[in-house]
Write a protein that holds these residues in place. Structure first.
Motif, PDB file in Angstrom:
ATOM      1  N   ARG A  58      54.677  52.250  40.153  1.00  0.00           N
ATOM      2  CA  ARG A  58      53.963  52.480  38.885  1.00  0.00           C
ATOM      3  C   ARG A  58      53.109  51.285  38.511  1.00  0.00           C
ATOM      4  N   LEU A  59      53.590  50.074  38.820  1.00  0.00           N
ATOM      5  CA  LEU A  59      52.820  48.877  38.506  1.00  0.00           C
ATOM      6  C   LEU A  59      51.561  48.772  39.348  1.00  0.00           C
ATOM      7  N   LEU A  60      51.615  49.311  40.557  1.00  0.00           N
ATOM      8  CA  LEU A  60      50.477  49.198  41.460  1.00  0.00           C
ATOM      9  C   LEU A  60      49.406  50.263  41.248  1.00  0.00           C
ATOM     10  N   THR A  82      36.965  40.218  29.900  1.00  0.00           N
ATOM     11  CA  THR A  82      37.677  38.998  30.308  1.00  0.00           C
ATOM     12  C   THR A  82      39.018  38.908  29.591  1.00  0.00           C
ATOM     13  N   GLN A  83      39.027  39.226  28.307  1.00  0.00           N
ATOM     14  CA  GLN A  83      40.269  39.177  27.532  1.00  0.00           C
ATOM     15  C   GLN A  83      41.222  40.300  27.946  1.00  0.00           C
ATOM     16  N   VAL A  84      40.682  41.482  28.263  1.00  0.00           N
ATOM     17  CA  VAL A  84      41.520  42.584  28.754  1.00  0.00           C
ATOM     18  C   VAL A  84      42.188  42.171  30.068  1.00  0.00           C
ATOM     19  N   ALA A  85      41.427  41.534  30.943  1.00  0.00           N
ATOM     20  CA  ALA A  85      41.985  41.081  32.211  1.00  0.00           C
ATOM     21  C   ALA A  85      43.104  40.058  31.983  1.00  0.00           C
ATOM     22  N   ALA A  86      42.925  39.168  31.024  1.00  0.00           N
ATOM     23  CA  ALA A  86      43.950  38.164  30.730  1.00  0.00           C
ATOM     24  C   ALA A  86      45.220  38.823  30.191  1.00  0.00           C
ATOM     25  N   ALA A  87      45.060  39.797  29.306  1.00  0.00           N
ATOM     26  CA  ALA A  87      46.224  40.500  28.760  1.00  0.00           C
ATOM     27  C   ALA A  87      46.927  41.307  29.847  1.00  0.00           C
ATOM     28  N   THR A  88      46.147  41.923  30.719  1.00  0.00           N
ATOM     29  CA  THR A  88      46.713  42.695  31.822  1.00  0.00           C
ATOM     30  C   THR A  88      47.503  41.788  32.754  1.00  0.00           C
ATOM     31  N   LYS A  89      46.951  40.620  33.061  1.00  0.00           N
ATOM     32  CA  LYS A  89      47.644  39.665  33.929  1.00  0.00           C
ATOM     33  C   LYS A  89      48.953  39.214  33.277  1.00  0.00           C
ATOM     34  N   ALA A  90      48.932  38.991  31.979  1.00  0.00           N
ATOM     35  CA  ALA A  90      50.144  38.568  31.274  1.00  0.00           C
ATOM     36  C   ALA A  90      51.204  39.669  31.309  1.00  0.00           C
ATOM     37  N   LEU A  91      50.789  40.925  31.140  1.00  0.00           N
ATOM     38  CA  LEU A  91      51.744  42.045  31.228  1.00  0.00           C
ATOM     39  C   LEU A  91      52.302  42.182  32.644  1.00  0.00           C
ATOM     40  N   HIS A  92      51.474  41.963  33.637  1.00  0.00           N
ATOM     41  CA  HIS A  92      51.949  42.017  35.028  1.00  0.00           C
ATOM     42  C   HIS A  92      52.999  40.935  35.276  1.00  0.00           C
ATOM     43  N   ALA A  93      52.795  39.758  34.696  1.00  0.00           N
ATOM     44  CA  ALA A  93      53.769  38.674  34.855  1.00  0.00           C
ATOM     45  C   ALA A  93      55.113  39.073  34.249  1.00  0.00           C
TER      46      ALA A  93
END
Length: 121
Positions: A118-120, A64-75
């Protein structure tokens, strides 16, 4: 501040004045502090994830925390892509020479497209 003489050698050539203190070298420069603040927050999230692993926390909680960090990096990534298009691609479109303009626009759009690819992945 004195501006450098960027005139061509011809005496009738226009003088182009450039205020080098206010030229943003990258599209994100005006938002640099906000990007750095977000990245430091993400860095803290990642350190927290590492502590969760060290402390043998439940896998789903870690994911769950990895997903949150990943979402923040995507932003952050999407913001940088938007800045690139708004600054670099638009800047290339202001090239006065039509042939050079087309080449520069193609190059900047390709950079953006490659970055999005690359992001996708």
């Amino acid at each position: 501040m004195s501006t450098p003489d960027l005139s061509l050698s011809h005496p009738d050539a226009p003088v182009i004045e450039v205020d080098l203190e206010h030229v943003a070298p990258h599209g994100y420069t005006s938002n640099k502090d906000a990007y750095l603040k977000r990245l430091k927050r993400i860095e803290g999230q990642v350190r927290g994830i590492a502590r969760m692993v060290e402390d043998d926390k439940y896998c789903i909680d870690i994911l769950t925390q990895v997903a949150a960090a990943t979402k923040a990096l995507h932003a952050v990534s999407l913001g940088l892509v938007e800045e690139h298009i708004g600054h670099c691609v638009v800047g290339a479109a202001s090239e006065p020479n039509p042939e050079a303009r087309a080449e520069q626009i193609d190059a900047k759009v390709k950079e953006a497209t490659d970055a999005i690819g690359r992001l996708l992945r």
